[in-house]
Every structure is written in structure tokens, then in C-alpha cells.
Design an enzyme around this catalytic site. Sequence first.
Site, PDB file in Angstrom:
ATOM      1  N   ARG A  67      34.789 -49.541  -7.656  1.00  0.00           N
ATOM      2  CA  ARG A  67      35.548 -48.401  -8.606  1.00  0.00           C
ATOM      3  C   ARG A  67      34.266 -46.885  -8.002  1.00  0.00           C
ATOM      4  O   ARG A  67      34.599 -45.648  -8.268  1.00  0.00           O
ATOM      5  CB  ARG A  67      36.595 -48.542  -8.833  1.00  0.00           C
ATOM      6  CG  ARG A  67      37.606 -49.062  -8.871  1.00  0.00           C
ATOM      7  CD  ARG A  67      38.176 -50.135 -10.100  1.00  0.00           C
ATOM      8  NE  ARG A  67      39.006 -51.014  -9.925  1.00  0.00           N
ATOM      9  CZ  ARG A  67      38.686 -52.270  -9.147  1.00  0.00           C
ATOM     10  NH1 ARG A  67      37.582 -52.444  -9.149  1.00  0.00           N
ATOM     11  NH2 ARG A  67      40.248 -53.057  -8.726  1.00  0.00           N
ATOM     12  N   HIS A 102      36.982 -53.222 -29.217  1.00  0.00           N
ATOM     13  CA  HIS A 102      36.930 -51.562 -29.084  1.00  0.00           C
ATOM     14  C   HIS A 102      36.922 -51.059 -27.550  1.00  0.00           C
ATOM     15  O   HIS A 102      37.781 -49.298 -27.838  1.00  0.00           O
ATOM     16  CB  HIS A 102      35.225 -51.680 -29.037  1.00  0.00           C
ATOM     17  CG  HIS A 102      34.625 -50.980 -28.697  1.00  0.00           C
ATOM     18  ND1 HIS A 102      33.902 -49.787 -30.290  1.00  0.00           N
ATOM     19  CD2 HIS A 102      33.757 -50.505 -27.905  1.00  0.00           C
ATOM     20  CE1 HIS A 102      33.839 -49.361 -29.491  1.00  0.00           C
ATOM     21  NE2 HIS A 102      33.185 -48.832 -28.617  1.00  0.00           N
ATOM     22  N   SER A 150      31.603 -41.970 -23.633  1.00  0.00           N
ATOM     23  CA  SER A 150      33.702 -41.435 -23.087  1.00  0.00           C
ATOM     24  C   SER A 150      34.448 -41.591 -24.404  1.00  0.00           C
ATOM     25  O   SER A 150      35.070 -40.185 -24.391  1.00  0.00           O
ATOM     26  CB  SER A 150      34.504 -43.219 -22.241  1.00  0.00           C
ATOM     27  OG  SER A 150      33.919 -43.586 -21.284  1.00  0.00           O
ATOM     28  N   TYR A 151      34.327 -41.733 -25.435  1.00  0.00           N
ATOM     29  CA  TYR A 151      34.908 -40.981 -26.458  1.00  0.00           C
ATOM     30  C   TYR A 151      34.088 -39.447 -26.883  1.00  0.00           C
ATOM     31  O   TYR A 151      35.286 -38.930 -27.387  1.00  0.00           O
ATOM     32  CB  TYR A 151      34.477 -42.007 -27.448  1.00  0.00           C
ATOM     33  CG  TYR A 151      35.322 -41.819 -29.049  1.00  0.00           C
ATOM     34  CD1 TYR A 151      36.387 -42.232 -29.625  1.00  0.00           C
ATOM     35  CD2 TYR A 151      35.222 -40.949 -30.431  1.00  0.00           C
ATOM     36  CE1 TYR A 151      37.492 -42.095 -29.938  1.00  0.00           C
ATOM     37  CE2 TYR A 151      35.719 -40.832 -31.011  1.00  0.00           C
ATOM     38  CZ  TYR A 151      37.337 -40.933 -31.178  1.00  0.00           C
ATOM     39  OH  TYR A 151      37.994 -41.357 -32.367  1.00  0.00           O
TER      40      TYR A 151
END
Length: 199
Positions: free
Chosen positions: A169, A130, A98-99
Site C-alpha cells: 500500500r 496497542h 502516528s499517535y
Amino acid sequence: LKLSILLLARRRAGYSLVRAMAEAGCPQKRKLENAPNPDGAKTIRGLDLPAFDGKGLKIAIISARWNSIVCGSLVDGCKEALATCNVTDVTVEYVAGSYELPFAAQVLLESKKFDGIVCIGCLIKGGTMHFEYISEAVTQGIMNLNLKYTTPVIYGVLGCFTEEQAKERSGVDGAGHNSGKDWGTTVVESALLRKKYLG
């Protein structure tokens, strides 16, 4: 008092008309089926996502490979929603985690080939800070891209405390809400809004 009575009468008449149309089987817009969002309050109606006509739009999806089972399901949901909105020009790219999403989105924005981008990732909290650092950095990065480029970059990053929350989700194993469907419809809506006012 007369005004209140008049407004109440109009509201009842409108309700009766809608009910009569429903009973008569009037055709409605086709909507993408999705399970209820687990984050939605049970007493409040959630986000209504009608089907938009995104024919001709060029949309990119950037997905993290980290937590690939969840992200893969979200990408599938997003693509399904785009197809429902008549979007056929879809590019899917992958990054490690994701970073890296904001950087990849910026590269695609610089190409000026896309009407909108969906960034998909999944962060699950562990035993250190983190999670918080990555979540904050990605959130700010994606928001800044929206403001700098005036092209919609949809924030499709789940931030969950447990794997079960992530599954609920993302529609993993066919159960639960797939947020990817919401993001696919949202990018079309946002891209159409941009085209309407900025060309």
C-alpha cells in the site's frame, strides 16, 4: 416503454461519441500513474482521482518516523501528487509516531498558514492491543480536527496486519499501490472545495 427506448438510444449515442473521441486521440487531463489499490474490489471501479489545479495552495505533510521506510515512500508519493496538481508550497514536518499526528496537525492548524494537511503514518499489528488503541485514537483525533477547524486534514494512516500489506500500500521498492498519491490529490480537492464555499 417509449421512455426506456429513448434513454437506451441516448446512452448508446453517448458511448459511441466517447469511443470515437478516444479513437481520434483527443487530449485528456494528465493523471498521476498509480498501481491498483490492493483493497479495491476487482469487480468495482475504484476512486477516480483526476488532476486538480492547486496552484497557490499551501499544503503541509506531517509524517511519523515510526516505520520510516513505509512512511518515507508515502511522503514521496504524496509530494509527487501535489506536484502533479501544481502545488509548489509544501511543508513537511515529522513526529515520532502516528499517535502524535493529531497534536502536530492541530499546531499547524492553529498557525492558519495552511490550506490543507496530510497526516501520514503506518500501524502494523503486533501481539498486543496497542495497535487497536493507537488506531482508534488517531482516527478520532484527525476526524475531530476536520470538524473543529473546517480545514481538510487527510487521514493517511495505514492500518495493516503485516509488513507485506504495508509495502503493498506504500509502493515500497517500486511495487504496488502508493496510497500517498491518493492522499496528495485528495487534500488538493478538499482544499479547493473549502475555498469555493468558505473563501
